[in-house]
Design a protein around this motif. Structure first.
Motif, short mmCIF file in Angstrom:
data_model
loop_
_atom_site.label_atom_id
_atom_site.label_comp_id
_atom_site.label_asym_id
_atom_site.label_seq_id
_atom_site.Cartn_x
_atom_site.Cartn_y
_atom_site.Cartn_z
N TRP A 1 10.45 -43.77 -23.62
CA TRP A 1 10.20 -42.83 -22.73
C TRP A 1 11.40 -42.32 -21.87
O TRP A 1 11.48 -40.99 -21.92
N PRO B 1 0.48 -35.30 -32.43
CA PRO B 1 1.36 -36.63 -32.66
C PRO B 1 0.54 -37.29 -33.69
O PRO B 1 -0.31 -36.95 -34.48
N ARG B 2 1.53 -38.31 -34.01
CA ARG B 2 1.18 -39.21 -35.16
C ARG B 2 0.14 -40.03 -34.49
O ARG B 2 0.26 -40.48 -33.39
N GLU C 1 0.93 -29.62 -34.64
CA GLU C 1 0.21 -30.30 -35.44
C GLU C 1 -0.23 -31.73 -34.81
O GLU C 1 -0.97 -32.37 -35.27
N LEU D 1 6.32 -34.32 -15.26
CA LEU D 1 6.03 -35.68 -15.86
C LEU D 1 7.07 -36.74 -15.69
O LEU D 1 7.26 -37.95 -15.74
N LEU E 1 5.38 -35.20 -36.16
CA LEU E 1 5.15 -35.41 -37.60
C LEU E 1 6.32 -34.58 -38.29
O LEU E 1 6.27 -34.64 -39.76
N THR F 1 6.42 -35.03 -23.49
CA THR F 1 7.95 -34.84 -23.15
C THR F 1 8.68 -34.79 -24.32
O THR F 1 9.88 -33.95 -24.35
N LEU F 2 8.33 -34.98 -25.52
CA LEU F 2 8.80 -34.90 -26.82
C LEU F 2 8.75 -33.31 -27.05
O LEU F 2 9.95 -32.65 -27.74
N VAL F 3 7.68 -32.87 -26.88
CA VAL F 3 7.63 -31.28 -27.07
C VAL F 3 8.44 -30.57 -26.09
O VAL F 3 9.20 -29.55 -26.57
N ALA G 1 11.14 -31.50 -24.90
CA ALA G 1 12.71 -31.47 -25.29
C ALA G 1 12.71 -30.79 -26.58
O ALA G 1 13.83 -30.09 -26.66
N SER G 2 11.87 -30.59 -27.52
CA SER G 2 11.81 -29.86 -28.51
C SER G 2 11.93 -28.25 -28.25
O SER G 2 12.78 -27.32 -28.79
N PHE H 1 1.87 -38.86 -22.98
CA PHE H 1 2.70 -38.60 -21.99
C PHE H 1 4.14 -38.44 -22.82
O PHE H 1 4.88 -37.50 -22.65
N TRP H 2 4.36 -39.40 -23.47
CA TRP H 2 5.74 -39.45 -24.48
C TRP H 2 5.67 -38.14 -25.47
O TRP H 2 6.71 -37.36 -25.44
N PHE H 3 4.57 -37.89 -25.97
CA PHE H 3 4.55 -36.81 -26.96
C PHE H 3 4.98 -35.25 -26.25
O PHE H 3 5.70 -34.53 -26.43
N PHE I 1 19.48 -31.63 -22.62
CA PHE I 1 19.32 -30.41 -23.12
C PHE I 1 19.07 -29.25 -22.08
O PHE I 1 19.66 -28.06 -22.11
N HIS J 1 5.26 -27.96 -32.15
CA HIS J 1 4.65 -28.96 -32.78
C HIS J 1 3.04 -28.84 -32.52
O HIS J 1 2.40 -29.92 -31.84
N LEU K 1 6.58 -39.96 -32.93
CA LEU K 1 5.45 -39.16 -32.58
C LEU K 1 5.32 -37.97 -33.18
O LEU K 1 4.22 -37.20 -33.68
N ARG L 1 1.11 -42.44 -25.08
CA ARG L 1 1.71 -41.80 -26.03
C ARG L 1 1.51 -40.44 -25.81
O ARG L 1 2.37 -39.70 -26.18
#
Lengths: 249, 249
Positions: free
Chosen positions: A132, B244-245, B242, B89, A95, B135-137, B139-140, B131-133, A142, B240, A93, B129
DNA sequence: CGAAGTTTTGAGGACCTTCAAAAGTTGTGG
DNA sequence: CCACAACTTTTGAAGGTCCTCAAAACTTCG
């Protein structure tokens, strides 16, 4: 079947299914993914901070880290990875890579197209949840590392990292939690712990002198798990060994 | 419509849709979620480390943090949250809270059943997606905080945190990135930065003396964004922006 | 066997902490 | 609207953990 004989997708699937089995159709869809396989020598960048992403990556064998650089040369390792880890699921997800992925040992990495992973998550919701969940556990690790870096002393911090790697190595059946491969140099360990290599060396020496750890070459031994856990307040809750919530019907 | 007039679900939806619009059906499914709304006074625990999870939470208004405790009383704040953030979340899939969720200001929180969120993610993959995004941000951001805690000096670390909050406040339309609400005491800031309150005070004083920041009550002002960004190497890539994909058809 | 990488040790210094207390601010009730 | 308590910010002084610089010992590998 021993983990050593599994290919990359099987190794990643084994990690995912430890948290709850998939249906046969999801399992075979995952194993049927088109993928590439690449081998890297030690100390080699696989993805660099700022790179546009394309593929997701799973670690078939070896050791990797995810790290970030400062303009002044400072480096922080944000996570360490062992065989079976989904080391670059975020590229499905995100980029752009916000961190560098680098080998420590020689490693074998599986690559799967990011959009394909998204499609798989959509077509097989149980896989989507597993991805997920993996991201959520990642994030939880983390957070624990933040606690480690911000609030534990150098010795406790070092001990805690070693226990986490022992615990995860045990889960992944790569070693026992008290005796596992640890091919990370003190220089890299310093970058993971937010310390200097000199001080890592002194922390390890102290832990050794206390009988809390033993080091053999590229291997770590924890003679008394509970004693070390008590010393550094290691509580594995944050690794969420209980697995994900099941979706009721 | 100004953010102040939005209810909790609309505020969370606004954050999610900043990253790409949803279909009408997904949007109305999200807004139609059964939910509770609770108000909390300042400095109140909402969820404690170790609690079994049931609901996901979104922050309608106020300020929250996620933190972890050490047996010796040490506390590390892992993240700070502002209106619109999907602050919990992770409870959709994680069965136990690995951290404490606590208010700083008086706050209003929306609660949605965790299994319902899972169901929604399954029924509307675009929401899954998103929600997953998120979570990814998340984590970042944790990775960036690791870099902050491990490898930046106290002054740089403090500056970096302030810039992140300015950037996110701006995105969320809560304030401008150079002038935004910041109702966090120096004591709490210390726990976020892995420092002592005394040293936080000295770091802020130094930043003020350099003209890099100005503080007014419960507000932070950054007179020269680029100058401060240069000082602490703030690069917003890790947030991020930009988005998600997109999933190709 | 030599070269490169890794671990270990020493000495001195800096950043951040600890302890303590004063000054300033906020909030509440009379 | 003031009084007062509680909280928050600020300052000082001393000390310790961890860093810097430097070099030697040890290990790995071609």
């Amino acid at each position: 079947m021993s983990i050593a004989t599994l290919d990359g997708l099987e190794t990643a699937l084994a990690k995912l299914e430890r948290r709850g089995p998939f249906s046969n159709s999801a399992r075979s869809a995952f194993l049927g993914l088109q993928h590439g396989r690449r081998s890297y020598p030690p100390q080699r960048d696989i993805v660099r901070e700022g790179d546009p992403t394309k593929s997701c990556r799973f670690l078939q064998s070896g050791t990797l880290s995810r790290s970030k650089l400062l303009p002044n040369g400072g480096r922080q390792i944000a996570s360490l990875h062992i065989a079976g880890d989904l080391v670059d699921l975020s590229s499905a997800l995100l980029l752009f890579a916000d961190h560098t992925l680098r080998t420590h040992e020689a490693s074998v990495v599986i690559e799967v197209d990011g959009a394909t992973i998204l499609r798989l998550a959509q077509d097989y919701p149980e896989l989507g949840r597993a991805f997920w969940f993996d991201t959520l556990v990642d994030a939880s690790i983390f957070r624990e590392w933040s606690l480690n870096l911000g609030r534990r002393s150098a010795r406790e911090r070092t001990a805690h990292l070693l226990m986490e790697m022992g615990y995860r190595s045990d889960e992944a059946e790569i070693g026992g939690r008290c005796d596992f491969p640890f091919p990370v140099t003190q220089l890299d360990l310093a970058d993971a712990l937010g310390l200097t290599p000199v001080h890592v060396n002194r922390s390890l020496k102290w832990l050794r002198e206390q009988g809390l750890i033993r080091t053999s070459k590229r291997r770590m031994i924890i003679p008394d798990w509970d004693m070390l856990a008590d010393f550094c307040a290691f509580r594995p809750l944050y690794l969420h060994p209980e697995g994900p919530r099941a979706l009721p019907n």
